[in-house]
Design an enzyme around this catalytic site. Structure first.
Site, mmCIF file in Angstrom:
data_model
loop_
_atom_site.group_PDB
_atom_site.id
_atom_site.type_symbol
_atom_site.label_atom_id
_atom_site.label_comp_id
_atom_site.label_asym_id
_atom_site.label_seq_id
_atom_site.Cartn_x
_atom_site.Cartn_y
_atom_site.Cartn_z
ATOM 1 C CG ASN A 130 -129.301 71.966 87.048
ATOM 2 O OD1 ASN A 130 -129.799 71.211 87.879
ATOM 3 N ND2 ASN A 130 -128.962 71.570 85.836
ATOM 4 C CG HIS A 140 -134.097 69.161 85.709
ATOM 5 N ND1 HIS A 140 -133.675 69.553 86.966
ATOM 6 C CD2 HIS A 140 -132.978 69.077 84.944
ATOM 7 C CE1 HIS A 140 -132.368 69.688 86.962
ATOM 8 N NE2 HIS A 140 -131.918 69.408 85.751
ATOM 9 C CB CYS A 170 -131.334 66.222 86.708
ATOM 10 S SG CYS A 170 -129.694 66.954 86.795
HETATM 11 O O1 UT7 Z 1 -129.398 69.190 84.629
HETATM 12 C C1 UT7 Z 1 -128.924 68.563 83.492
HETATM 13 C C2 UT7 Z 1 -127.520 69.013 83.232
HETATM 14 N N1 UT7 Z 1 -127.286 70.180 82.494
HETATM 15 C C3 UT7 Z 1 -127.948 70.656 81.396
HETATM 16 O O2 UT7 Z 1 -128.990 70.228 80.981
HETATM 17 C C4 UT7 Z 1 -127.265 71.782 80.676
HETATM 18 C C5 UT7 Z 1 -127.518 71.798 79.198
HETATM 19 N N2 UT7 Z 1 -126.704 72.763 78.490
HETATM 20 C C6 UT7 Z 1 -126.696 74.105 78.756
HETATM 21 O O3 UT7 Z 1 -127.390 74.563 79.633
HETATM 22 C C7 UT7 Z 1 -125.844 74.999 77.892
HETATM 23 O O4 UT7 Z 1 -125.222 74.236 76.881
HETATM 24 C C8 UT7 Z 1 -124.771 75.788 78.701
HETATM 25 C C9 UT7 Z 1 -125.425 76.876 79.513
HETATM 26 C C10 UT7 Z 1 -123.995 74.858 79.610
HETATM 27 C C11 UT7 Z 1 -123.779 76.473 77.744
HETATM 28 O O5 UT7 Z 1 -124.477 77.304 76.833
HETATM 29 P P1 UT7 Z 1 -124.147 77.231 75.274
HETATM 30 O O6 UT7 Z 1 -124.980 78.255 74.627
HETATM 31 O O7 UT7 Z 1 -124.322 75.818 74.827
HETATM 32 O O8 UT7 Z 1 -122.650 77.692 75.224
HETATM 33 P P2 UT7 Z 1 -121.365 76.907 74.649
HETATM 34 O O9 UT7 Z 1 -120.923 75.843 75.565
HETATM 35 O O10 UT7 Z 1 -121.594 76.532 73.200
HETATM 36 O O11 UT7 Z 1 -120.302 78.064 74.639
HETATM 37 C C12 UT7 Z 1 -120.453 79.233 73.801
HETATM 38 C C13 UT7 Z 1 -119.294 80.159 74.089
HETATM 39 C C14 UT7 Z 1 -117.940 79.465 73.990
HETATM 40 O O12 UT7 Z 1 -117.023 80.410 73.463
HETATM 41 P P3 UT7 Z 1 -116.608 80.356 71.904
HETATM 42 O O13 UT7 Z 1 -116.020 78.999 71.683
HETATM 43 O O14 UT7 Z 1 -117.873 80.570 71.139
HETATM 44 O O15 UT7 Z 1 -115.635 81.480 71.771
HETATM 45 C C15 UT7 Z 1 -117.575 79.198 75.429
HETATM 46 O O16 UT7 Z 1 -116.190 79.122 75.644
HETATM 47 O O17 UT7 Z 1 -119.384 80.673 75.414
HETATM 48 C C16 UT7 Z 1 -118.171 80.395 76.145
HETATM 49 N N3 UT7 Z 1 -118.493 80.152 77.539
HETATM 50 C C17 UT7 Z 1 -118.596 81.142 78.435
HETATM 51 N N4 UT7 Z 1 -118.435 82.464 78.324
HETATM 52 C C18 UT7 Z 1 -118.616 83.199 79.426
HETATM 53 C C19 UT7 Z 1 -118.778 78.976 78.153
HETATM 54 N N5 UT7 Z 1 -119.051 79.186 79.460
HETATM 55 C C20 UT7 Z 1 -118.942 80.520 79.642
HETATM 56 C C21 UT7 Z 1 -119.117 81.341 80.764
HETATM 57 N N6 UT7 Z 1 -118.950 82.670 80.626
HETATM 58 N N7 UT7 Z 1 -119.473 80.860 81.999
#
Ligand code: UT7
Length: 316
Positions: free
Chosen positions: A272, A242, A112
């Site tokens: 993204n 980014h 990225c």
């Molecule tokens: O370009 C460089 C590459 N990428 C990045 O820089 C991305 C950096 N990270 C992020 O953008 C975020 O971490 C994400 C958007 C990917 C995820 O957000 P988060 O707030 O960190 O969520 P999480 O992974 O901690 O998940 C929280 C909850 C989980 O459920 P439980 O365990 O709390 O019950 C996940 O299973 O949300 C759940 N979850 C979803 N729920 C609905 C994960 N993905 C989804 C989804 N829809 N698509």
């Protein structure tokens, strides 16, 4: 021989595929919701499709047409991508041929951060007098490397391309003022696109860990570039960072104590797009007047590697 003392970013062009993948589409594909995606990422929809070479060519052509630079004055095409159509020939070779150029061409991969790495690389070549003008492209077809079984990553990515034309310039009033770049290769487990048994299996990511590290590295690099330029964040008209996640943009702005509005955002409609996202943000800001010729801007790329690169430049 005339040796230039600097480089100038003279124009920008972009390309997005026509097809739209909305949050409602994801609701039909997996267990997720528009509310979750929007609140966690700021993304409403992404554009998907096309080829890496086709998108890169369209963006490069648009930037070249706006630049006023004659095609035969272009000495180099550099394409930053982590999703080439083929490993060989390079995407840059395809762009060079499609535009009827006769110059050198090569690809570069810093995930990225690739476009920002390419800007610094080309700046150094222009500054040395090695070349006089170049097209720099950031392009990714991230949806070709996305695992749609993984709802935590699939919802993030879109496809697109952006390009700038850069020229050698010893004017001193315009162009690249300072830059900073770095890599922390200690975290392949946090973000990777592995090749297993000869096949790309899709992006694997520990989103939370990545989020924390990226905010810190991006803010530190932005601070370093601005300090090297001898300016303050108040002097910047806009930050073109980014577009990984709206919450990352906001967190970096907050860490730097910069108003969030200064960070241009296109993520709601593009998702993204990896190496394409900085020039996509730049074009949006140029078209809506937030960035005009003579304005000081910060280009900030960060992502897989982990890698980051920031450039302070006077636009136009
Ligand atoms: O370009 C460089 C590459 N990428 C990045 O820089 C991305 C950096 N990270 C992020 O953008 C975020 O971490 C994400 C958007 C990917 C995820 O957000 P988060 O707030 O960190 O969520 P999480 O992974 O901690 O998940 C929280 C909850 C989980 O459920 P439980 O365990 O709390 O019950 C996940 O299973 O949300 C759940 N979850 C979803 N729920 C609905 C994960 N993905 C989804 C989804 N829809 N698509």
């Amino acid at each position: 021989m005339t040796v230039s003392i600097g480089s100038r970013l003279v124009s920008v062009g972009t390309a997005l595929p026509d097809d739209v993948l909305s949050n409602a589409d994801f609701e039909r594909m997996m267990d997720t919701s528009d509310e979750w995606i929007l609140s966690r990422t700021g993304i409403k929809e992404r554009r998907v499709g096309g080829t890496t070479t086709g998108l890169a060519t369209d963006a490069a052509r648009a930037a070249l047409e706006r630049s006023g630079v004659a095609p035969d004055a272009i000495d180099l095409v550099v394409v930053a991508t982590q999703t080439p159509d083929d490993l060989c020939p390079s995407t840059a070779a395809g762009v060079q041929h499609a535009l009827g150029l006769t110059c050198g061409a090569f690809d570069l991969n810093a995930a990225c951060a690739g476009f920002s790495y390419a800007v610094v690389t080309v700046h150094a070549m222009l500054r040395s007098g090695a070349i006089g003008a170049a097209i720099v492209v950031g392009v990714d077809r991230m949806t070709a490397a996305t695992n749609y079984e993984d709802r935590g990553t699939a919802i993030l990515f879109g496809d697109g391309a952006g390009a700038v034309v850069m020229v050698a310039d010893d004017d001193g009033d315009r162009g690249v003022v300072a830059w900073d770049m770095g890599t922390d290769g200690a975290h392949p487990d946090i973000l990777s696109s592995p090749i297993k048994d000869g096949r790309i299996t899709g992006v694997e990511m520990d989103g939370k860990a990545l989020f924390k590290l990226m905010v810190r590295y991006a803010a530190d690099s932005a601070r370093a570039a601005v300090a090297k330029a001898g300016v303050g964040f108040d002097d910047l008209s806009a930050v073109l960072a980014h577009q990984a996640n709206q919450r990352i943009l906001d967190a970096v702005a907050d860490r730097l104590d910069v108003p969030r509005e200064k960070f241009v955002s296109v993520i709601a409609s593009t998702g993204n797009t990896s190496a394409a996202s900085v020039p996509l943000a730049l074009e949006a800001a140029v078209l809506d007047g937030r960035v005009a010729p003579g304005d000081l801007v910060l280009l900030a790329g960060f992502g897989g590697g982990l890698s980051w690169a920031c450039t302070v430049a006077v636009w136009g």
